[in-house]
Design an enzyme around this catalytic site. Sequence first.
Site, PDB file in Angstrom:
ATOM      1  N   ASN A  11      33.572  15.502   5.279  1.00  0.00           N
ATOM      2  CA  ASN A  11      32.768  14.474   4.607  1.00  0.00           C
ATOM      3  C   ASN A  11      32.413  14.816   3.176  1.00  0.00           C
ATOM      4  O   ASN A  11      31.947  13.941   2.425  1.00  0.00           O
ATOM      5  CB  ASN A  11      31.489  14.189   5.403  1.00  0.00           C
ATOM      6  CG  ASN A  11      31.726  13.409   6.677  1.00  0.00           C
ATOM      7  OD1 ASN A  11      30.937  13.477   7.615  1.00  0.00           O
ATOM      8  ND2 ASN A  11      32.830  12.653   6.743  1.00  0.00           N
ATOM      9  N   TRP A  12      32.635  16.076   2.758  1.00  0.00           N
ATOM     10  CA  TRP A  12      32.394  16.435   1.366  1.00  0.00           C
ATOM     11  C   TRP A  12      33.348  15.711   0.426  1.00  0.00           C
ATOM     12  O   TRP A  12      33.134  15.691  -0.795  1.00  0.00           O
ATOM     13  CB  TRP A  12      32.525  17.942   1.172  1.00  0.00           C
ATOM     14  CG  TRP A  12      31.496  18.739   1.912  1.00  0.00           C
ATOM     15  CD1 TRP A  12      31.677  19.450   3.057  1.00  0.00           C
ATOM     16  CD2 TRP A  12      30.116  18.917   1.555  1.00  0.00           C
ATOM     17  NE1 TRP A  12      30.504  20.053   3.450  1.00  0.00           N
ATOM     18  CE2 TRP A  12      29.529  19.748   2.548  1.00  0.00           C
ATOM     19  CE3 TRP A  12      29.320  18.454   0.493  1.00  0.00           C
ATOM     20  CZ2 TRP A  12      28.176  20.113   2.503  1.00  0.00           C
ATOM     21  CZ3 TRP A  12      27.983  18.825   0.453  1.00  0.00           C
ATOM     22  CH2 TRP A  12      27.427  19.646   1.452  1.00  0.00           C
ATOM     23  N   ARG A  65      30.869   0.650   7.458  1.00  0.00           N
ATOM     24  CA  ARG A  65      31.430  -0.680   7.700  1.00  0.00           C
ATOM     25  C   ARG A  65      30.354  -1.668   8.138  1.00  0.00           C
ATOM     26  O   ARG A  65      30.379  -2.847   7.781  1.00  0.00           O
ATOM     27  CB  ARG A  65      32.524  -0.589   8.762  1.00  0.00           C
ATOM     28  CG  ARG A  65      33.892  -0.208   8.201  1.00  0.00           C
ATOM     29  CD  ARG A  65      34.881   0.102   9.303  1.00  0.00           C
ATOM     30  NE  ARG A  65      34.637   1.434   9.868  1.00  0.00           N
ATOM     31  CZ  ARG A  65      35.194   1.868  10.979  1.00  0.00           C
ATOM     32  NH1 ARG A  65      35.982   1.070  11.666  1.00  0.00           N
ATOM     33  NH2 ARG A  65      34.958   3.084  11.416  1.00  0.00           N
ATOM     34  N   TRP A  66      29.385  -1.179   8.923  1.00  0.00           N
ATOM     35  CA  TRP A  66      28.274  -2.024   9.347  1.00  0.00           C
ATOM     36  C   TRP A  66      27.504  -2.531   8.132  1.00  0.00           C
ATOM     37  O   TRP A  66      27.140  -3.716   8.057  1.00  0.00           O
ATOM     38  CB  TRP A  66      27.360  -1.211  10.258  1.00  0.00           C
ATOM     39  CG  TRP A  66      26.217  -1.950  10.870  1.00  0.00           C
ATOM     40  CD1 TRP A  66      26.211  -2.639  12.052  1.00  0.00           C
ATOM     41  CD2 TRP A  66      24.883  -2.065  10.342  1.00  0.00           C
ATOM     42  NE1 TRP A  66      24.961  -3.173  12.298  1.00  0.00           N
ATOM     43  CE2 TRP A  66      24.132  -2.833  11.255  1.00  0.00           C
ATOM     44  CE3 TRP A  66      24.271  -1.577   9.191  1.00  0.00           C
ATOM     45  CZ2 TRP A  66      22.790  -3.130  11.045  1.00  0.00           C
ATOM     46  CZ3 TRP A  66      22.933  -1.879   8.972  1.00  0.00           C
ATOM     47  CH2 TRP A  66      22.205  -2.656   9.894  1.00  0.00           C
ATOM     48  N   GLU A 115      35.876  13.869  29.287  1.00  0.00           N
ATOM     49  CA  GLU A 115      36.333  12.489  29.351  1.00  0.00           C
ATOM     50  C   GLU A 115      35.993  11.828  28.011  1.00  0.00           C
ATOM     51  O   GLU A 115      34.954  12.119  27.413  1.00  0.00           O
ATOM     52  CB  GLU A 115      35.639  11.748  30.489  1.00  0.00           C
ATOM     53  CG  GLU A 115      35.903  12.327  31.867  1.00  0.00           C
ATOM     54  CD  GLU A 115      37.328  12.127  32.331  1.00  0.00           C
ATOM     55  OE1 GLU A 115      37.928  11.100  31.968  1.00  0.00           O
ATOM     56  OE2 GLU A 115      37.838  12.998  33.065  1.00  0.00           O
ATOM     57  N   ASP A 119      30.240   6.790  14.421  1.00  0.00           N
ATOM     58  CA  ASP A 119      31.077   6.237  13.357  1.00  0.00           C
ATOM     59  C   ASP A 119      30.777   4.758  13.155  1.00  0.00           C
ATOM     60  O   ASP A 119      30.395   4.056  14.099  1.00  0.00           O
ATOM     61  CB  ASP A 119      32.554   6.428  13.735  1.00  0.00           C
ATOM     62  CG  ASP A 119      33.480   6.232  12.548  1.00  0.00           C
ATOM     63  OD1 ASP A 119      33.010   6.323  11.389  1.00  0.00           O
ATOM     64  OD2 ASP A 119      34.677   5.990  12.774  1.00  0.00           O
ATOM     65  N   GLY A 120      30.970   4.309  11.926  1.00  0.00           N
ATOM     66  CA  GLY A 120      30.861   2.882  11.621  1.00  0.00           C
ATOM     67  C   GLY A 120      29.671   2.471  10.793  1.00  0.00           C
ATOM     68  O   GLY A 120      29.481   1.275  10.541  1.00  0.00           O
ATOM     69  N   ASN A 121      28.870   3.433  10.333  1.00  0.00           N
ATOM     70  CA  ASN A 121      27.692   3.075   9.534  1.00  0.00           C
ATOM     71  C   ASN A 121      28.071   2.342   8.252  1.00  0.00           C
ATOM     72  O   ASN A 121      27.441   1.336   7.896  1.00  0.00           O
ATOM     73  CB  ASN A 121      26.898   4.339   9.165  1.00  0.00           C
ATOM     74  CG  ASN A 121      26.252   4.998  10.352  1.00  0.00           C
ATOM     75  OD1 ASN A 121      25.996   4.362  11.363  1.00  0.00           O
ATOM     76  ND2 ASN A 121      25.985   6.291  10.233  1.00  0.00           N
ATOM     77  N   SER A 165      38.655  13.546  15.327  1.00  0.00           N
ATOM     78  CA  SER A 165      38.134  13.950  14.019  1.00  0.00           C
ATOM     79  C   SER A 165      37.548  15.363  13.991  1.00  0.00           C
ATOM     80  O   SER A 165      36.457  15.583  13.451  1.00  0.00           O
ATOM     81  CB  SER A 165      37.092  12.935  13.522  1.00  0.00           C
ATOM     82  OG  SER A 165      37.720  11.697  13.235  1.00  0.00           O
TER      83      SER A 165
END
Length: 252
Positions: free
Chosen positions: A78-79, A34-35, A217, A30-32, A206
């Site tokens: 994600n669709w 925002r990056w 864990e 996750d975070g592509n 998610s």
Amino acid sequence: MSSKNDIGTDSDATEEQERSGPRHVAIIMDGNGRWAQARGRPRLFGHHAGAKRVREVVECCPELGVKYLTIFAFSTENWKRTQVEISGLMSLFRRYISKEMKALAARNVRVRFIGDRLRLDDKLVRLMDELEHETEENDGTHLTIALNYGGRDEVARATKRLAEDVATGLLAPEDVDEETLPRYLDTHVLPDPDLVIRTSGEARISNFLLWQSAYAEYEFIDTLWPDFTAEELGRLCRSYGTRDRRFGAVKK
């Protein structure tokens, strides 16, 4: 006679007991977006950067003792994104498979895809099939890519197949227990994940590997996926080795 691709052999079990690190790591990448946005670039720029990061993580798995790596590439939810982003992601998946196929085969990586392929375009599905075929004899790192995958969807599809077997008499209702359903899941040839990592600071799972991660864990880290490194994965694997995993029991 067992083949070199068999999962869960006695030697594997012994190896797992003797080693303190995780055998199977699953990652919610996750975070592509925002990056990319933090750099004033479109979200797809971040997805391309994230795809490059996958190679580094796959390459470091043998050194860390990680035999199985499962990555969440595209979810059933994600669709809901814009058509521009979805089209760009599908193009990226096709390009990634075409570009990485020979390298993955050469590094002895066994690739599998999980998820519902019915909604994916034919060209992408053909490439997925080809990559699985080209690497099916490899016995190094087992890389599983979750593409159009959702945990609830997977369980629903598995339950439907199980119900069909009950209806046709292949399976008796009284024989259905918690050991039965996993044989119908997309991951039926894989061990359950030991460690699940989510990048980008979000603390939710998610809809990822819901059944399989019952005793995994979890590590929720702030690092955005394009900034995730082999060194950070190594640190998380070492941290996993310090945890007291009792699976509901009490150590004497």
